[in-house]
Design a protein around this motif. Sequence first.
Motif, mmCIF file in Angstrom:
data_model
loop_
_atom_site.group_PDB
_atom_site.id
_atom_site.type_symbol
_atom_site.label_atom_id
_atom_site.label_comp_id
_atom_site.label_asym_id
_atom_site.label_seq_id
_atom_site.Cartn_x
_atom_site.Cartn_y
_atom_site.Cartn_z
ATOM 1 N N TRP A 71 -6.853 -34.532 -5.438
ATOM 2 C CA TRP A 71 -7.089 -35.968 -5.601
ATOM 3 C C TRP A 71 -7.218 -36.638 -4.233
ATOM 4 O O TRP A 71 -8.113 -37.457 -4.014
ATOM 5 C CB TRP A 71 -5.944 -36.578 -6.400
ATOM 6 N N SER A 72 -6.340 -36.274 -3.309
ATOM 7 C CA SER A 72 -6.380 -36.847 -1.970
ATOM 8 C C SER A 72 -7.658 -36.479 -1.230
ATOM 9 O O SER A 72 -8.269 -37.310 -0.558
ATOM 10 C CB SER A 72 -5.158 -36.376 -1.168
ATOM 11 N N VAL A 73 -8.098 -35.225 -1.383
ATOM 12 C CA VAL A 73 -9.294 -34.742 -0.681
ATOM 13 C C VAL A 73 -10.568 -35.342 -1.258
ATOM 14 O O VAL A 73 -11.460 -35.784 -0.518
ATOM 15 C CB VAL A 73 -9.362 -33.205 -0.734
ATOM 16 N N ALA A 74 -10.678 -35.373 -2.598
ATOM 17 C CA ALA A 74 -11.955 -35.714 -3.235
ATOM 18 C C ALA A 74 -12.059 -37.144 -3.741
ATOM 19 O O ALA A 74 -13.165 -37.644 -3.925
ATOM 20 C CB ALA A 74 -12.219 -34.749 -4.401
ATOM 21 N N VAL A 75 -10.920 -37.815 -3.961
ATOM 22 C CA VAL A 75 -10.984 -39.126 -4.595
ATOM 23 C C VAL A 75 -10.368 -40.231 -3.732
ATOM 24 O O VAL A 75 -11.006 -41.244 -3.463
ATOM 25 C CB VAL A 75 -10.281 -39.094 -5.984
ATOM 26 N N ASP A 76 -9.128 -40.050 -3.307
ATOM 27 C CA ASP A 76 -8.415 -41.123 -2.610
ATOM 28 C C ASP A 76 -7.717 -40.593 -1.361
ATOM 29 O O ASP A 76 -6.564 -40.162 -1.419
ATOM 30 C CB ASP A 76 -7.393 -41.754 -3.560
ATOM 31 N N PRO A 77 -8.403 -40.624 -0.209
ATOM 32 C CA PRO A 77 -7.811 -40.097 1.030
ATOM 33 C C PRO A 77 -6.614 -40.881 1.519
ATOM 34 O O PRO A 77 -5.907 -40.425 2.437
ATOM 35 C CB PRO A 77 -8.966 -40.154 2.021
ATOM 36 N N SER A 78 -6.339 -42.054 0.937
ATOM 37 C CA SER A 78 -5.150 -42.812 1.341
ATOM 38 C C SER A 78 -3.855 -42.178 0.821
ATOM 39 O O SER A 78 -2.771 -42.491 1.297
ATOM 40 C CB SER A 78 -5.245 -44.261 0.837
ATOM 41 N N VAL A 79 -3.982 -41.271 -0.154
ATOM 42 C CA VAL A 79 -2.816 -40.555 -0.659
ATOM 43 C C VAL A 79 -2.467 -39.449 0.337
ATOM 44 O O VAL A 79 -3.298 -38.586 0.630
ATOM 45 C CB VAL A 79 -3.087 -39.949 -2.047
ATOM 46 N N PRO A 80 -1.262 -39.454 0.909
ATOM 47 C CA PRO A 80 -0.899 -38.462 1.942
ATOM 48 C C PRO A 80 -0.962 -37.015 1.424
ATOM 49 O O PRO A 80 -0.637 -36.756 0.265
ATOM 50 C CB PRO A 80 0.535 -38.845 2.308
ATOM 51 N N ARG A 81 -1.391 -36.117 2.275
ATOM 52 C CA ARG A 81 -1.349 -34.692 1.962
ATOM 53 C C ARG A 81 -0.086 -34.106 2.633
ATOM 54 O O ARG A 81 0.330 -34.556 3.689
ATOM 55 C CB ARG A 81 -2.603 -33.977 2.495
#
Length: 311
Positions: free
Chosen positions: A300-310
């Motif tokens: 989700w972070s990679v493809a949709v919402d980069p604001s979500v921390p990995r």
Amino acid sequence: MNLSEPLKQRIEALVRSDRVVLFMKGSRRFPQCGFSGAVVQILDAVLPSYTTVNVLEDPEIREGIKAYASWPTIPQLYIDGEFVGGADIIREMRESGELAQKLGGAAGGGGEVKAPKITISEAAKRAFTEAAAEAPGELLRFEVSPRFEYGLFFGPRAEGDIEVDAGGLTVLVDPASARRADGVSIDFVDGPEGAGFRIENPNEPPRVRQLSVRKLKEMLDAGERFEFVDVRTDKEHAIARIAQAKLLDQAELERLEALPKDTPIVFHCHHGGRSRSAAEAFVGRGFSKVYNLEGGIDAWSVAVDPSVPRY
């Protein structure tokens, strides 16, 4: 393992519950190992009905049947109360013709396999018609394996094929597939992830469905109603989260278990492993619309919402 008399009696009752009995992992409709699936496919081609015993549902039977037959593996086939063999032996007997002889009147009993009803959308018909131009002399074939895996391709007619008129389009199915294909609908869809055929089969047992992060975003943006569950730890949830997801604690678990069994539920975790296990557990509880988020919150972070921390 030494068989107790009560367990021996239970097994003997199962062995003699039908003329043909298969002890296997899973069920006839949904085998849960390749060897069991192979034997089901062999039997489905020659028998309209037989009994299966899912050893995964009863550990005592699973171990007891091995001692009963002095045979260390599953599946095990019994005909007229007699142990016949496992997957390799059944395959060899099928190829030599010995299995048909052994089955005798059971094989083919119950009448000829009926042609299934298959519905094909206009969009799918157009796609098949275009593809047929590249395969002159061949016909559309549809296969449904014991695990409800699908084959849809052009090929030659084979002995025993059943011909289905799907609204003016001829479809060939083998007898074993025919029993699993009745009521199937085939559509051709074109979406953000590309074009492809969508198959809906009312005979298919409930299973965990994989859901891409892009499809999840579409569902959220469209306001679709479903339960969205995060099975990670409190610590992970504090690091990164998808806003709409609820953390699975005891109270949430009890709430979900009380919902109607056809409630759509999407599970997610970090990369998709833990959430798949949780989703499978809910399928086991009888829920029929259960999804696992492919790649988890990391995808989700990679493809949709980069604001979500990995992490």
